[in-house]
Design an enzyme around this catalytic site. Structure first.
Site, PDB file in Angstrom:
ATOM      1  N   ASP A 184      14.673  23.231  15.894  1.00  0.00           N
ATOM      2  CA  ASP A 184      15.715  23.228  16.281  1.00  0.00           C
ATOM      3  C   ASP A 184      16.696  22.548  14.937  1.00  0.00           C
ATOM      4  O   ASP A 184      17.481  21.069  15.184  1.00  0.00           O
ATOM      5  CB  ASP A 184      16.229  22.542  17.270  1.00  0.00           C
ATOM      6  CG  ASP A 184      15.512  23.555  17.956  1.00  0.00           C
ATOM      7  OD1 ASP A 184      15.102  24.739  17.750  1.00  0.00           O
ATOM      8  OD2 ASP A 184      15.933  23.045  19.592  1.00  0.00           O
ATOM      9  N   ASP A 229      17.190  27.567  18.480  1.00  0.00           N
ATOM     10  CA  ASP A 229      18.154  27.321  19.609  1.00  0.00           C
ATOM     11  C   ASP A 229      19.237  28.985  19.324  1.00  0.00           C
ATOM     12  O   ASP A 229      20.164  28.042  18.273  1.00  0.00           O
ATOM     13  CB  ASP A 229      19.052  26.817  20.420  1.00  0.00           C
ATOM     14  CG  ASP A 229      18.168  25.463  21.623  1.00  0.00           C
ATOM     15  OD1 ASP A 229      17.491  26.357  22.415  1.00  0.00           O
ATOM     16  OD2 ASP A 229      19.618  25.579  21.642  1.00  0.00           O
ATOM     17  N   HIS A 250      21.875  30.932  21.608  1.00  0.00           N
ATOM     18  CA  HIS A 250      21.608  31.036  23.424  1.00  0.00           C
ATOM     19  C   HIS A 250      23.018  32.246  22.840  1.00  0.00           C
ATOM     20  O   HIS A 250      23.836  32.292  21.903  1.00  0.00           O
ATOM     21  CB  HIS A 250      21.840  29.439  24.049  1.00  0.00           C
ATOM     22  CG  HIS A 250      21.675  28.419  23.701  1.00  0.00           C
ATOM     23  ND1 HIS A 250      20.082  28.862  24.881  1.00  0.00           N
ATOM     24  CD2 HIS A 250      22.051  27.183  23.847  1.00  0.00           C
ATOM     25  CE1 HIS A 250      19.489  27.452  24.709  1.00  0.00           C
ATOM     26  NE2 HIS A 250      20.636  26.706  24.123  1.00  0.00           N
ATOM     27  N   HIS A 256      26.366  25.083  22.590  1.00  0.00           N
ATOM     28  CA  HIS A 256      26.187  24.786  21.660  1.00  0.00           C
ATOM     29  C   HIS A 256      24.995  25.885  20.785  1.00  0.00           C
ATOM     30  O   HIS A 256      24.358  26.769  21.700  1.00  0.00           O
ATOM     31  CB  HIS A 256      25.115  23.370  21.720  1.00  0.00           C
ATOM     32  CG  HIS A 256      24.296  23.591  22.578  1.00  0.00           C
ATOM     33  ND1 HIS A 256      23.834  23.863  23.948  1.00  0.00           N
ATOM     34  CD2 HIS A 256      22.839  24.375  22.387  1.00  0.00           C
ATOM     35  CE1 HIS A 256      23.099  23.858  24.862  1.00  0.00           C
ATOM     36  NE2 HIS A 256      21.540  24.118  23.376  1.00  0.00           N
ATOM     37  N   LYS A 292      14.788  30.732  20.009  1.00  0.00           N
ATOM     38  CA  LYS A 292      14.361  30.826  21.256  1.00  0.00           C
ATOM     39  C   LYS A 292      15.958  30.210  22.453  1.00  0.00           C
ATOM     40  O   LYS A 292      16.821  30.733  21.659  1.00  0.00           O
ATOM     41  CB  LYS A 292      13.680  29.391  21.303  1.00  0.00           C
ATOM     42  CG  LYS A 292      14.382  28.364  21.039  1.00  0.00           C
ATOM     43  CD  LYS A 292      12.830  26.964  21.090  1.00  0.00           C
ATOM     44  CE  LYS A 292      14.431  26.208  20.511  1.00  0.00           C
ATOM     45  NZ  LYS A 292      15.339  25.262  21.720  1.00  0.00           N
ATOM     46  N   CYS A 343      13.736  18.827  23.089  1.00  0.00           N
ATOM     47  CA  CYS A 343      12.896  20.597  23.193  1.00  0.00           C
ATOM     48  C   CYS A 343      11.776  20.166  22.645  1.00  0.00           C
ATOM     49  O   CYS A 343      10.298  20.808  21.713  1.00  0.00           O
ATOM     50  CB  CYS A 343      13.499  21.435  21.684  1.00  0.00           C
ATOM     51  SG  CYS A 343      15.275  22.301  22.658  1.00  0.00           S
TER      52      CYS A 343
HETATM   53  C1  VGL Z   1      18.419  20.816  22.895  1.00  0.00           C
HETATM   54  C2  VGL Z   1      19.153  20.414  24.493  1.00  0.00           C
HETATM   55  C3  VGL Z   1      19.433  22.122  24.389  1.00  0.00           C
HETATM   56  C4  VGL Z   1      17.497  20.436  22.073  1.00  0.00           C
HETATM   57  C5  VGL Z   1      18.705  22.210  23.113  1.00  0.00           C
HETATM   58  O1  VGL Z   1      17.216  21.236  20.531  1.00  0.00           O
HETATM   59  O2  VGL Z   1      16.689  19.330  22.473  1.00  0.00           O
HETATM   60  N1  VGL Z   1      18.564  20.351  23.606  1.00  0.00           N
HETATM   61  N2  VGL Z   1      19.932  22.887  24.223  1.00  0.00           N
HETATM   62 ZN    ZN Z   2      20.198  24.630  23.701  1.00  0.00          ZN
END
Ligand code: VGL
Ligand code: ZN
Length: 196
Positions: free
Chosen positions: A21, A59, A61, A78, A103, A142
């Site tokens: 990420d 990430d 979503h 996010h 993901k 993550c």
């Molecule tokens: C993440 C919180 C929500 C991360 C992703 O990349 O660590 N943390 N989504």
């Molecule tokens: Zn996330």
């Protein structure tokens, strides 16, 4: 805490670097900014050329993701699929990334691990990977989930501690995440421990 003492780790063809990420929303100015998140890119970019296999997770979503605060979850919006916040941070050497695994696309699952609901394990196996080196954001979500699931999938797993940063919703979450990864069987090393 005590780190594994590993002086020189030769990088081999069956090793993969997994950059978790490395996205705008997790860096200063982003909607879920990790303190110092953009400080990892010097080390990340420096180790990339040592690896034959470099894979990033992203990430990604949908707006109806259950883990968003608007739907009762813990996180602000996010990394909405296709948004600027979901793009790779400009300081990442994106040309060095060979494959990207998206993901967090399932609205009902947290999507923290790069292995959850993706074909990452299969892709690694197809490439003959036996060891993975995990870096990226964020240490306590993550990175932690990805490293622990890498161990569970049978990969020898290393975490590059100078190329990760925690969100720390609670103080100490970063240290606790390091301890959890270590007790799961991941080895904590730094990018400087890698030899070519
Ligand atoms: C993440 C919180 C929500 C991360 C992703 O990349 O660590 N943390 N989504
Ligand atoms: Zn996330």
């Amino acid at each position: 805490m005590t780190q594994s003492v590993v002086s020189e780790i030769p990088v081999a063809d069956h090793d993969a670097l997994i950059v978790v990420d490395p996205q705008n929303d997790f860096c200063p100015g982003g909607s879920l900014a990790v303190p110092g998140g953009d400080e990892i890119f010097g080390a990340v970019n420096a180790v990339m050329p040592r690896f034959r296999h470099v894979i990033a997770t992203q990430d990604w979503h949908p707006p109806e993701h259950k883990y968003f605060q608007a739907l009762g979850g813990p996180w602000p919006y996010h990394c909405l699929a296709g948004s600027r916040g979901a793009e790779f941070h400009p300081s990442l050497n994106a040309a060095g990334i060979q494959e990207t695994v998206r993901k967090g696309t399932n609205p009902d699952l947290d999507g923290y691990s790069g292995f959850a609901g993706t074909d990452l394990a299969q892709r690694l196996t197809d490439r003959g990977i036996r060891r993975v080196f995990v870096c990226g954001l964020a240490t306590d979500y993550c990175v932690k989930a990805t490293a622990i699931e890498a161990v569970e999938h049978g990969f020898e797993t290393y975490v590059l501690t100078d190329a990760i940063r925690p969100v720390e919703l609670q103080p100490g979450d970063g240290e606790r995440a390091l301890a959890a990864m270590r007790s799961a069987g991941a080895r904590l090393v730094t990018s400087l421990d890698l030899s070519s």
